[in-house]
Design a protein around this motif. Structure first.
Motif, PDB file in Angstrom:
ATOM      1  N   UNK A  73      44.656  93.178  14.625  1.00 45.89           N
ATOM      2  CA  UNK A  73      44.209  93.874  15.821  1.00 45.89           C
ATOM      3  C   UNK A  73      42.780  93.497  16.161  1.00 45.89           C
ATOM      4  N   UNK A  74      41.920  93.394  15.177  1.00 45.86           N
ATOM      5  CA  UNK A  74      40.520  93.032  15.383  1.00 45.86           C
ATOM      6  C   UNK A  74      40.414  91.638  15.949  1.00 45.86           C
ATOM      7  N   UNK A  75      41.253  90.715  15.457  1.00 45.58           N
ATOM      8  CA  UNK A  75      41.203  89.331  15.940  1.00 45.58           C
ATOM      9  C   UNK A  75      41.608  89.274  17.403  1.00 45.58           C
ATOM     10  N   UNK A  76      42.608  90.066  17.810  1.00 42.93           N
ATOM     11  CA  UNK A  76      43.049  90.078  19.197  1.00 42.93           C
ATOM     12  C   UNK A  76      41.957  90.590  20.118  1.00 42.93           C
ATOM     13  N   UNK A  77      41.217  91.606  19.699  1.00 39.12           N
ATOM     14  CA  UNK A  77      40.127  92.147  20.517  1.00 39.12           C
ATOM     15  C   UNK A  77      39.044  91.096  20.721  1.00 39.12           C
ATOM     16  N   UNK A  78      38.694  90.391  19.639  1.00 35.45           N
ATOM     17  CA  UNK A  78      37.664  89.338  19.743  1.00 35.45           C
ATOM     18  C   UNK A  78      38.118  88.237  20.697  1.00 35.45           C
ATOM     19  N   UNK A  79      39.397  87.862  20.607  1.00 42.99           N
ATOM     20  CA  UNK A  79      39.921  86.811  21.470  1.00 42.99           C
ATOM     21  C   UNK A  79      39.881  87.230  22.935  1.00 42.99           C
ATOM     22  N   UNK A  80      40.229  88.492  23.214  1.00 44.08           N
ATOM     23  CA  UNK A  80      40.191  88.991  24.593  1.00 44.08           C
ATOM     24  C   UNK A  80      38.772  88.967  25.139  1.00 44.08           C
ATOM     25  N   UNK A  81      37.805  89.421  24.320  1.00 44.12           N
ATOM     26  CA  UNK A  81      36.404  89.415  24.743  1.00 44.12           C
ATOM     27  C   UNK A  81      35.924  87.994  25.014  1.00 44.12           C
ATOM     28  N   UNK A  82      36.357  87.018  24.192  1.00 44.93           N
ATOM     29  CA  UNK A  82      35.951  85.625  24.371  1.00 44.93           C
ATOM     30  C   UNK A  82      36.480  85.083  25.700  1.00 44.93           C
ATOM     31  N   UNK A  83      37.726  85.425  26.018  1.00 43.30           N
ATOM     32  CA  UNK A  83      38.311  84.938  27.261  1.00 43.30           C
ATOM     33  C   UNK A  83      37.646  85.577  28.468  1.00 43.30           C
ATOM     34  N   UNK A  84      37.124  86.777  28.340  1.00 39.08           N
ATOM     35  CA  UNK A  84      36.478  87.450  29.462  1.00 39.08           C
ATOM     36  C   UNK A  84      35.140  86.825  29.815  1.00 39.08           C
ATOM     37  N   UNK A  85      34.422  86.303  28.810  1.00 37.21           N
ATOM     38  CA  UNK A  85      33.086  85.791  29.075  1.00 37.21           C
ATOM     39  C   UNK A  85      33.070  84.286  29.255  1.00 37.21           C
ATOM     40  N   UNK A  86      34.141  83.596  28.896  1.00 37.76           N
ATOM     41  CA  UNK A  86      34.190  82.148  29.037  1.00 37.76           C
ATOM     42  C   UNK A  86      35.124  81.778  30.174  1.00 37.76           C
ATOM     43  N   UNK A  87      34.582  81.174  31.220  1.00 37.58           N
ATOM     44  CA  UNK A  87      35.377  80.807  32.371  1.00 37.58           C
ATOM     45  C   UNK A  87      36.022  79.452  32.152  1.00 37.58           C
ATOM     46  N   UNK A  88      37.137  79.230  32.847  1.00 35.35           N
ATOM     47  CA  UNK A  88      37.912  78.012  32.682  1.00 35.35           C
ATOM     48  C   UNK A  88      37.137  76.817  33.210  1.00 35.35           C
ATOM     49  N   UNK A  89      37.260  75.677  32.527  1.00 37.55           N
ATOM     50  CA  UNK A  89      36.630  74.449  32.961  1.00 37.55           C
ATOM     51  C   UNK A  89      37.244  73.967  34.261  1.00 37.55           C
ATOM     52  N   UNK A  90      36.440  73.285  35.101  1.00 34.77           N
ATOM     53  CA  UNK A  90      36.947  72.656  36.322  1.00 34.77           C
ATOM     54  C   UNK A  90      36.412  71.237  36.388  1.00 34.77           C
ATOM     55  N   UNK A  91      37.181  70.355  37.034  1.00 33.81           N
ATOM     56  CA  UNK A  91      36.791  68.946  37.154  1.00 33.81           C
ATOM     57  C   UNK A  91      36.597  68.615  38.622  1.00 33.81           C
ATOM     58  N   UNK A  92      35.423  68.108  38.953  1.00 27.41           N
ATOM     59  CA  UNK A  92      35.140  67.667  40.313  1.00 27.41           C
ATOM     60  C   UNK A  92      34.690  66.218  40.280  1.00 27.41           C
ATOM     61  N   UNK A  93      34.741  65.560  41.442  1.00 34.32           N
ATOM     62  CA  UNK A  93      34.376  64.153  41.534  1.00 34.32           C
ATOM     63  C   UNK A  93      33.210  63.982  42.501  1.00 34.32           C
ATOM     64  N   UNK A  94      32.286  63.129  42.103  1.00 34.89           N
ATOM     65  CA  UNK A  94      31.112  62.820  42.918  1.00 34.89           C
ATOM     66  C   UNK A  94      30.967  61.316  42.968  1.00 34.89           C
ATOM     67  N   UNK A  95      30.594  60.806  44.134  1.00 34.08           N
ATOM     68  CA  UNK A  95      30.436  59.363  44.302  1.00 34.08           C
ATOM     69  C   UNK A  95      29.001  59.038  44.683  1.00 34.08           C
ATOM     70  N   UNK A  96      28.481  57.935  44.137  1.00 32.72           N
ATOM     71  CA  UNK A  96      27.137  57.468  44.470  1.00 32.72           C
ATOM     72  C   UNK A  96      27.118  55.957  44.585  1.00 32.72           C
ATOM     73  N   UNK A  97      25.968  55.426  44.955  1.00 31.81           N
ATOM     74  CA  UNK A  97      25.829  53.987  45.150  1.00 31.81           C
ATOM     75  C   UNK A  97      24.684  53.444  44.304  1.00 31.81           C
ATOM     76  N   UNK A  98      24.865  52.215  43.824  1.00 29.74           N
ATOM     77  CA  UNK A  98      23.878  51.571  42.952  1.00 29.74           C
ATOM     78  C   UNK A  98      22.509  51.564  43.638  1.00 29.74           C
ATOM     79  N   UNK A  99      21.496  51.986  42.873  1.00 25.92           N
ATOM     80  CA  UNK A  99      20.133  51.994  43.389  1.00 25.92           C
ATOM     81  C   UNK A  99      19.754  53.241  44.150  1.00 25.92           C
ATOM     82  N   UNK A 100      20.707  54.129  44.416  1.00 26.53           N
ATOM     83  CA  UNK A 100      20.419  55.358  45.153  1.00 26.53           C
ATOM     84  C   UNK A 100      20.452  56.562  44.210  1.00 26.53           C
ATOM     85  N   UNK A 101      20.299  57.739  44.793  1.00 26.46           N
ATOM     86  CA  UNK A 101      20.262  58.969  44.006  1.00 26.46           C
ATOM     87  C   UNK A 101      21.532  59.780  44.253  1.00 26.46           C
ATOM     88  N   UNK A 102      21.884  60.605  43.289  1.00 17.63           N
ATOM     89  CA  UNK A 102      23.043  61.472  43.441  1.00 17.63           C
ATOM     90  C   UNK A 102      22.766  62.779  42.702  1.00 17.63           C
TER      91      UNK A 102
END
Length: 274
Positions: free
Chosen positions: A1-30
């Motif tokens: 029971x204690x392990x389940x409570x800890x796991x629930x608390x961990x999921x509440x404070x840690x948000x899911x990862x997301x993947x985004x894409x960014x494009x840039x050009x050689x010699x410029x800034x991004x």
């Protein structure tokens, strides 16, 4: 029971990862967006690369460190409010996946991944070309026909008109690599701004032209002298010549004795030198 409570608390404070894409050009800034919630007050920011999560920029305990990896020395800037990371003077080696780990003042955590693509500078979209194909006067206004084209393949086009109250009668994209617009302008319109934007997958660029109904009006001819003025200038010229001749004659008459004496003196001098 204690392990389940800890796991629930961990999921509440840690948000899911997301993947985004960014494009840039050689010699410029991004700028790589952290994806942090704007309401967050960030306490910790960790930017890392490679599978082993090598840190390249961090913010902890009120101190930032952007000189962690030799590859990025002198080329990073970290926004401690938003968590965004700016990379200057891009190189092909910068193209990889970046991970940012965020922790706010309430111990809420968020992890985002950003895939950076670095393209050769030659792949920049070229500014579109706008040509005026017709400009014809009409009752109460004029017709303006514009054609926008690009040397880039596979781009989309969009028109913006300012002010937007201008009546647009036709917009088309006949060949897939250009766009046409036909508009009617009232004579009361101030110069109207036409903007053509070409867009690719990761970039857009625009060109602007302005038109009004005065553009096709012939310029007024250069002013010509009226016949009365022309005659007046001729009379002034002759009167000036007459006065000049008269003044010379009067001067010669008044000083004729002095002139005769000076002439005789000059003749005597010339005789003595012979």
């Amino acid at each position: 029971m204690r392990i389940e409570i800890i796991l629930i608390l961990f999921l509440e404070v840690t948000l899911v990862q997301s993947l985004s894409e960014v494009s840039g050009y050689v010699g410029e800034n991004v700028t790589l967006p952290s994806g942090a919630d704007p309401s967050w007050q960030l306490a910790t920011i960790d930017w890392s690369v490679f599978p082993n999560n090598t840190w390249i920029a961090t913010y902890r305990s009120g101190k930032e460190n952007i000189e962690r990896l030799h590859q990025y020395t002198g080329r990073l800037s970290l926004n401690i409010s938003s968590g965004d990371l700016t990379i200057y003077n891009l190189t092909p080696e910068d193209a990889m996946e970046y991970t940012v780990d965020l922790l706010n003042s309430k111990a809420q955590d968020k992890v985002n991944k950003i895939k950076l693509t670095v393209r050769p500078s030659a792949e920049h979209l070229q500014r579109p070309t706008i040509q005026t194909v017709t400009s014809t006067s009409a009752e109460g206004g004029c017709w303006i026909g514009l054609h926008c084209s690009s040397t880039d393949q596979g781009v989309g086009f969009a028109w913006q008109i300012n002010p937007p109250s201008v009546t647009v009668f036709r917009m088309s994209n006949p060949d897939g690599n250009s766009a046409a617009l036909l508009a009617f302008l009232n004579t009361t319109h101030n110069p109207v701004q036409f903007t053509c934007t070409s867009s690719g997958q990761m970039e857009s660029t625009s060109s602007v032209v302005t038109h009004n109904c005065d553009d096709d009006k012939p310029q007024p001819p250069e002013p010509k002298l009226l016949p009365q003025l022309r005659c007046r200038y001729v009379w002034v010229f002759f009167i000036g010549c007459f006065l000049g001749i008269s003044l010379t004659a009067i001067t010669f008459y008044i000083f004729k004795e002095q002139i005769r004496s000076a002439w005789q003196w000059l003749k005597d001098k010339l005789a003595c030198t012979q």
